[in-house]
Write a protein that holds these residues in place. Structure first.
Motif, PDB file in Angstrom:
ATOM      1  N   MET A  51       1.194  -1.075   0.118  1.00 30.39           N
ATOM      2  CA  MET A  51       0.151  -0.068  -0.202  1.00 30.39           C
ATOM      3  C   MET A  51       0.656   1.269   0.160  1.00 30.39           C
ATOM      4  SD  MET A  51      -2.923  -1.362   0.210  1.00 30.39           S
ATOM      5  CE  MET A  51      -4.209  -0.127   0.586  1.00 30.39           C
ATOM      6  N   GLU A  52       0.024   2.274  -0.258  1.00 29.30           N
ATOM      7  CA  GLU A  52       1.208   3.744  -0.224  1.00 29.30           C
ATOM      8  C   GLU A  52       0.188   4.810  -0.313  1.00 29.30           C
ATOM      9  OE1 GLU A  52       2.521   4.518  -4.156  1.00 29.30           O
ATOM     10  OE2 GLU A  52       0.671   4.104  -5.295  1.00 29.30           O
ATOM     11  N   LYS A  53       0.932   6.156   0.054  1.00 24.81           N
ATOM     12  CA  LYS A  53      -0.508   7.285   0.174  1.00 24.81           C
ATOM     13  C   LYS A  53      -0.268   7.612  -0.832  1.00 24.81           C
ATOM     14  CE  LYS A  53       1.191   8.525   4.925  1.00 24.81           C
ATOM     15  NZ  LYS A  53       2.164   8.825   5.844  1.00 24.81           N
ATOM     16  N   PRO A  78      -3.730   0.811  -2.435  1.00 27.00           N
ATOM     17  CA  PRO A  78      -2.697  -0.283  -3.490  1.00 27.00           C
ATOM     18  C   PRO A  78      -1.434   0.341  -4.460  1.00 27.00           C
ATOM     19  CG  PRO A  78      -4.813  -1.493  -4.069  1.00 27.00           C
ATOM     20  CD  PRO A  78      -4.986   0.464  -3.449  1.00 27.00           C
ATOM     21  N   THR A  79      -0.600   0.097  -3.661  1.00 30.33           N
ATOM     22  CA  THR A  79       0.723   0.355  -4.488  1.00 30.33           C
ATOM     23  C   THR A  79       1.005   0.105  -6.314  1.00 30.33           C
ATOM     24  OG1 THR A  79       2.028  -0.325  -3.187  1.00 30.33           O
ATOM     25  CG2 THR A  79       3.479   0.409  -4.915  1.00 30.33           C
ATOM     26  N   GLY A  80       1.300   1.320  -6.591  1.00 32.59           N
ATOM     27  CA  GLY A  80       0.661   1.208  -8.511  1.00 32.59           C
ATOM     28  C   GLY A  80      -0.258   2.546  -9.037  1.00 32.59           C
ATOM     29  N   THR A  81      -1.831   2.621  -7.747  1.00 34.63           N
ATOM     30  CA  THR A  81      -2.459   2.860  -8.588  1.00 34.63           C
ATOM     31  C   THR A  81      -2.776   4.361  -8.156  1.00 34.63           C
ATOM     32  OG1 THR A  81      -3.383   2.627  -6.729  1.00 34.63           O
ATOM     33  CG2 THR A  81      -3.820   0.575  -7.991  1.00 34.63           C
ATOM     34  N   MET A 135      -5.104   6.792 -10.887  1.00 33.62           N
ATOM     35  CA  MET A 135      -5.967   7.689 -10.313  1.00 33.62           C
ATOM     36  C   MET A 135      -5.819   9.040 -10.025  1.00 33.62           C
ATOM     37  SD  MET A 135      -6.337   5.182  -6.826  1.00 33.62           S
ATOM     38  CE  MET A 135      -7.955   5.075  -6.412  1.00 33.62           C
ATOM     39  N   GLY A 136      -4.954   9.857 -10.542  1.00 34.31           N
ATOM     40  CA  GLY A 136      -4.737  11.089 -10.886  1.00 34.31           C
ATOM     41  C   GLY A 136      -3.827  11.762  -9.319  1.00 34.31           C
ATOM     42  N   GLY A 137      -3.486  11.371  -8.569  1.00 31.66           N
ATOM     43  CA  GLY A 137      -2.779  11.780  -7.166  1.00 31.66           C
ATOM     44  C   GLY A 137      -1.164  11.263  -7.354  1.00 31.66           C
ATOM     45  N   VAL A 138      -0.488  12.128  -6.847  1.00 24.43           N
ATOM     46  CA  VAL A 138       0.705  12.047  -6.733  1.00 24.43           C
ATOM     47  C   VAL A 138       1.601  11.801  -5.307  1.00 24.43           C
ATOM     48  CG1 VAL A 138       0.508  14.172  -7.904  1.00 24.43           C
ATOM     49  CG2 VAL A 138       0.510  14.169  -5.469  1.00 24.43           C
ATOM     50  N   ASP A 139       2.866  12.074  -5.149  1.00 27.45           N
ATOM     51  CA  ASP A 139       3.296  10.707  -4.363  1.00 27.45           C
ATOM     52  C   ASP A 139       3.448  12.411  -2.857  1.00 27.45           C
ATOM     53  OD1 ASP A 139       5.826  12.408  -4.464  1.00 27.45           O
ATOM     54  OD2 ASP A 139       6.566  11.316  -5.346  1.00 27.45           O
ATOM     55  N   MET A 140       4.515  12.607  -2.390  1.00 26.07           N
ATOM     56  CA  MET A 140       4.131  13.167  -0.893  1.00 26.07           C
ATOM     57  C   MET A 140       4.904  14.951  -1.561  1.00 26.07           C
ATOM     58  SD  MET A 140       5.802  13.615   3.261  1.00 26.07           S
ATOM     59  CE  MET A 140       4.248  12.237   4.160  1.00 26.07           C
TER      60      MET A 140
END
Length: 109
Positions: free
Chosen positions: A31-33, A71-74, A78-83
């Motif tokens: 999983m990832e933020k 889930p990691t890689g999604t 979804m249009g999101g970004v990392d921190m």
């Protein structure tokens, strides 16, 4: 039930509980933020926006500083970004507005 049976059941319970405790750690590794995809009331934890301090307290949609655990890689799909990307966006109001509009468009279709 005699003492030996009771101890066996207790030992089996401890072993089973230990096995279950390992499951969340393994699950967390997949999983990832994902910042910027949370909808009002559906964020996970405080995030970096500083607008609230707990899960489920987001009052607006797609704020780049609020996150959901996915889930990691999604996240990107979804249009999101990392921190790191979220922090860069949050430095400038015009970037925040543009980001939120982009994610809203992606969410529509």
């Amino acid at each position: 039930m005699n003492k030996h049976q009771l101890l066996s059941i207790a030992a089996a319970s401890v072993i089973a509980a230990g096995g279950l405790a390992a499951v969340p750690a393994a699950h967390a590794a997949t999983m990832e933020k994902c910042f910027g995809i949370a909808t009002a009331g559906h964020n996970d934890c405080a995030g970096i926006s500083g607008l609230h301090s707990c899960k489920g307290q987001a009052t607006a949609y797609y704020i780049p500083g609020d996150f959901r655990v996915v889930p990691t890689g999604t996240c990107e799909k979804m249009g999101g970004v990392d921190m790191a990307q979220a922090k860069a966006i949050m430095n400038k109001t015009s970037k925040v507005v543009a980001f939120e509009a982009k994610v809203q468009e992606k969410a529509k279709g």
